[in-house]
Design a protein around this motif. Structure first.
Motif, PDB file in Angstrom:
ATOM      1  N   VAL B  36       0.781  -1.307  -0.058  1.00 40.68           N
ATOM      2  CA  VAL B  36      -0.321  -0.003  -0.090  1.00 40.68           C
ATOM      3  C   VAL B  36       0.702   1.510   0.421  1.00 40.68           C
ATOM      4  O   VAL B  36       1.649   1.421   0.391  1.00 40.68           O
ATOM      5  N   ALA B 327      -7.960 -11.274   2.671  1.00 46.16           N
ATOM      6  CA  ALA B 327      -8.718 -10.719   1.106  1.00 46.16           C
ATOM      7  C   ALA B 327      -7.924 -10.002   0.093  1.00 46.16           C
ATOM      8  O   ALA B 327      -6.741 -10.177   0.448  1.00 46.16           O
ATOM      9  N   ASP B 328      -8.375 -10.127  -0.726  1.00 48.32           N
ATOM     10  CA  ASP B 328      -6.987  -9.251  -1.735  1.00 48.32           C
ATOM     11  C   ASP B 328      -7.197  -8.233  -2.647  1.00 48.32           C
ATOM     12  O   ASP B 328      -8.498  -8.163  -3.352  1.00 48.32           O
ATOM     13  N   LEU B 329      -6.501  -7.427  -2.613  1.00 44.71           N
ATOM     14  CA  LEU B 329      -7.213  -6.013  -3.119  1.00 44.71           C
ATOM     15  C   LEU B 329      -6.441  -6.276  -5.107  1.00 44.71           C
ATOM     16  O   LEU B 329      -7.437  -5.471  -5.664  1.00 44.71           O
ATOM     17  N   VAL B 332     -10.515  -7.505  -5.854  1.00 45.64           N
ATOM     18  CA  VAL B 332     -11.385  -6.621  -6.012  1.00 45.64           C
ATOM     19  C   VAL B 332     -10.656  -5.411  -6.985  1.00 45.64           C
ATOM     20  O   VAL B 332     -12.128  -5.302  -7.739  1.00 45.64           O
ATOM     21  N   ARG B 333      -9.114  -5.783  -7.940  1.00 45.49           N
ATOM     22  CA  ARG B 333      -9.961  -4.709  -8.717  1.00 45.49           C
ATOM     23  C   ARG B 333      -9.942  -5.360 -10.336  1.00 45.49           C
ATOM     24  O   ARG B 333     -10.889  -4.774 -10.709  1.00 45.49           O
ATOM     25  N   ALA B 340     -15.245   0.230 -13.895  1.00 41.87           N
ATOM     26  CA  ALA B 340     -14.534   1.912 -13.521  1.00 41.87           C
ATOM     27  C   ALA B 340     -14.713   2.444 -14.656  1.00 41.87           C
ATOM     28  O   ALA B 340     -14.311   3.771 -14.855  1.00 41.87           O
ATOM     29  N   ALA B 344     -15.049   6.305 -16.560  1.00 41.23           N
ATOM     30  CA  ALA B 344     -14.027   6.491 -17.199  1.00 41.23           C
ATOM     31  C   ALA B 344     -14.111   8.229 -18.398  1.00 41.23           C
ATOM     32  O   ALA B 344     -13.957   8.724 -18.382  1.00 41.23           O
ATOM     33  N   SER B 345     -14.848   7.095 -18.931  1.00 41.71           N
ATOM     34  CA  SER B 345     -15.516   8.194 -20.480  1.00 41.71           C
ATOM     35  C   SER B 345     -16.787   8.669 -20.706  1.00 41.71           C
ATOM     36  O   SER B 345     -17.445   8.604 -20.528  1.00 41.71           O
ATOM     37  N   ALA B 346     -16.243  10.255 -20.138  1.00 45.59           N
ATOM     38  CA  ALA B 346     -17.131  10.804 -19.566  1.00 45.59           C
ATOM     39  C   ALA B 346     -17.255  11.437 -20.945  1.00 45.59           C
ATOM     40  O   ALA B 346     -17.010  11.042 -22.197  1.00 45.59           O
ATOM     41  N   PRO B 347     -19.063  12.498 -20.789  1.00 47.55           N
ATOM     42  CA  PRO B 347     -19.788  12.952 -21.637  1.00 47.55           C
ATOM     43  C   PRO B 347     -18.397  14.387 -22.559  1.00 47.55           C
ATOM     44  O   PRO B 347     -17.486  14.866 -22.002  1.00 47.55           O
ATOM     45  N   PRO B 349     -16.381  17.333 -23.499  1.00 44.73           N
ATOM     46  CA  PRO B 349     -15.901  18.391 -23.199  1.00 44.73           C
ATOM     47  C   PRO B 349     -16.955  19.852 -23.955  1.00 44.73           C
ATOM     48  O   PRO B 349     -16.935  19.800 -25.306  1.00 44.73           O
TER      49      PRO B 349
END
Lengths: 284, 354
Positions: B36, B327-329, B332-333, B340, B344-347, B349
């Protein structure tokens, strides 16, 4: 050079910049070419070539007016790159990869519109092997990529950021501070205030795995990348809530400090999207 | 505690040099470590800290337990001297042929029981009524027989007593029986209360030389002497003077009694003419013998290998539980990765002009 398909990062420095060299950004000085700015009396700018005939005739006091145009200047773009070991974190995305990608894209975008790009990598001190002076050379982006790939992240503190601020002398520059900001709050304040002369854009490298992506249940043995030891954590919903609340609080503290010294931080997490960076830079 | 440690032994002490390996869990963890950025990001948590310590201790325990178990630990056997209420009782039983008869002097038939059977029944109840009594059983007829040496194993004593109704044989040689019965006491502290319980249905002449030896032994050991005289109906009592000459040959019971009286030790004779009288006599003896007695307790060597393996098993179970609870991060990823991406691919600009 970066991939041609990738859009450039569009940025606009805060305020009007001093400087006489021709560039892409609005200058403080009035120049002969560019967009119209205002009209001033002839005596203030005795340039007969730019007498505004219409304004001169319209003036009941028969003053003579000259048109002024906004000069376009250059800005130096610098990236201050955190090279501490915590940047090696790999959760949802590879943190160092993400940051390098942003850096290379910035270098490419800056040099494309004629701005110079410089890179300073810091951990405890300024790392000379990761230092690139500002240059407008076309190959800057690939230089940056090469340098960052060759420099391992091994530092344990980020005190070099304060020293890096001393290298940024001269006119105000656009400074991207790329880090995960896992610093003591005192250091954050010091770095921000030493850089507040510039147009400072903090870029926070986040990761969903550090907060929202934490498991509800399970035993984790945390190993600090910066050598602060190991710790067993028994994850459970209550602890996860506390953890996320703490992370949110940390982000809020950073936002408060950053906003006081300029722009709010940009959170880079998961995937690098140049358009998102542009939107952030133009929106604030 | 110190004593318990002193009795702790191992078969292969060389293996104990490996014990420092048990400290390895302090240095290395078996858990998958999750790198971490900053360990301080996680809030301080007491439960997590405790679990961390338990897992670490589990590691140490499993190592230490396995090494100990391999070295073959055991606790040495020992003899512990304790003090209880009771007495050393040497039971001397007549096994002459006449003991097979009933109190009426006949062969037992039907519901009748022989003198041996009656004494067996009643003595068996006597043995074991108090936990710390020690008994020795000696039988005698012509020659004495050592049946059970002085012991606090009441099962063995009861088994010995259970055997006394086997048909007896031959005559009554009381002198040698008494000598062996006395020799059963062995060395013990002077505070020990000793009792010699003579069960017989008759007596015999003790020759003067044997008398001297017995007298010396009695003086040295000073036991309480109880004579349970199983008197056959019609036979002379202890106190009866014979009609003719008063010699040991004519009235051996009376002269034995006189001999016992002359020993200057606590002595009581019970004349029992039936099973009830025997029971009464035994109850009386039981009441009389109430003194503190040091008794020894044998503790056998105890193998501790199982215990050591058990300890290491506990440690291993803790480790396995910790491993299963990991547990394993990264997992989770992988799970949160697809969700996710659309975020990220938002509207588009809205402003691009600089």
């Amino acid at each position: 050079m970066t991939d041609a398909a990738q859009p450039d990062i569009v940025y606009r420095p805060r305020g009007r910049l001093p400087g006489t060299r021709l560039g892409a950004h609005r200058g403080r000085d009035a120049g002969g070419l560019g967009t119209f700015r205002d009209q001033v009396p002839f005596l203030r700018m005795p340039d007969a070539r730019r007498i505004d005939v219409r304004a001169t005739l319209r003036d009941p006091f028969e003053g003579t007016f000259v048109r002024r145009f906004e000069a376009r200047t250059l800005v130096e773009v610098w990236a201050l790159f955190d090279l501490t070991a915590s940047m090696r974190f790999s959760g949802e995305a590879d943190r160092i990869g993400l940051a390098s990608e942003l850096c290379v894209a910035l270098a490419a975008s800056a040099t494309r519109i004629g701005d110079a790009f410089g890179l300073i990598g810091c951990d405890e001190t300024v790392r000379e092997e990761a230092f690139l002076p500002a240059s407008r050379a076309r190959g800057r982006a690939s230089d940056v990529a090469r340098r960052l790939a060759a420099t391992p992240c091994t530092g344990r503190r980020a005190d070099g950021m304060v020293q890096a601020a001393r290298r940024l002398v001269g006119p105000p520059k656009m400074v991207f501070l790329i880090s995960d900001f896992r610093w003591p709050e005192a250091l954050i304040t010091r770095v921000f205030s030493s850089l507040s002369r510039h147009d400072l854009v903090p870029v926070v490298l986040g990761d969903a795995a550090e907060a929202e992506g934490l498991p509800e249940w399970g035993l984790l043995e945390l190993d600090d990348l910066e050598g602060a030891g190991r710790r067993v954590v028994f994850m459970r919903p209550a602890l996860r809530r506390r953890w996320i609340a703490r992370e949110t609080e940390r982000a809020e503290t950073l936002r408060r400090i950053a906003t006081a010294h300029g722009r709010p931080p940009f959170r880079l997490a998961g995937r690098f999207d140049p358009d998102a960076v542009s939107r952030h830079l133009l929106g604030s | 505690m110190n004593d318990a440690l002193a009795r702790f032994c191992v078969d292969h002490p060389g293996l104990l040099w490996l014990l420092p390996l048990a400290l390895l869990p302090l240095l290395v963890s078996a858990q998958r470590s999750t790198p971490v950025a900053a360990i301080a990001a996680g809030p301080a948590d007491g439960l997590s800290r405790a679990i961390g310590r338990v897992v670490r201790a589990g590691g140490i325990l499993s190592f230490a337990g396995l090494i100990l178990a391999l070295s073959g630990p055991y606790r040495q056997g020992e003899t512990i001297i304790r003090t209880g209420i009771g007495a050393q009782v040497s039971i001397l039983i007549d096994r002459s042929g006449s003991m097979n008869e009933t109190f009426a002097g006949r062969q037992p038939s039907g519901a009748e029981e022989s003198k041996a059977a009656a004494s067996r029944r009643l003595l068996a109840a006597f043995v074991g009524s108090r936990a710390h009594d020690q008994f020795a059983v000696t039988a005698f007829s012509t020659a004495p027989m050592l049946v059970v040496p002085m012991t606090d194993r009441h099962d063995a004593v009861r088994a010995a007593i259970a055997a006394i109704d086997r048909p007896g044989l031959d005559y009554t040689n009381i002198a040698r029986g008494l000598a062996m019965g006395l020799s059963q006491f062995g060395p013990a502290s002077p505070a020990t209360s000793r009792a010699l319980l003579l069960v017989s249905d008759g007596a015999a002449v003790i020759d003067p030389r044997a008398q001297d030896a017995l007298r010396a032994a009695f003086t040295r050991l000073r036991p309480n002497l109880y004579w349970l005289f199983l008197r056959t109906k019609g036979s002379p009592s202890i106190s009866d003077r014979p009609a003719g000459e008063d010699t040991p040959q004519a009235a051996p019971e009376r002269h034995l009694d006189l001999f016992f009286r002359s020993l200057r030790i606590p002595y009581r004779a019970f004349e029992a003419e039936g099973a009830e009288a025997v029971a009464e006599a035994i109850a009386q003896i039981e009441r009389l013998e109430r003194d503190p007695i040091p008794y020894t307790e044998q503790r056998p060597r105890r193998d501790l290998t199982g215990l050591a393996y058990g300890l290491s098993l506990i440690g291993l179970l803790i480790l396995v539980a910790a491993k299963l609870g990991e547990a394993d991060l990264r997992r989770v990823r992988a799970a949160s990765g697809p969700t996710a991406k659309p975020r990220a691919s938002a509207p588009e600009p809205t402003r691009l002009a600089a």
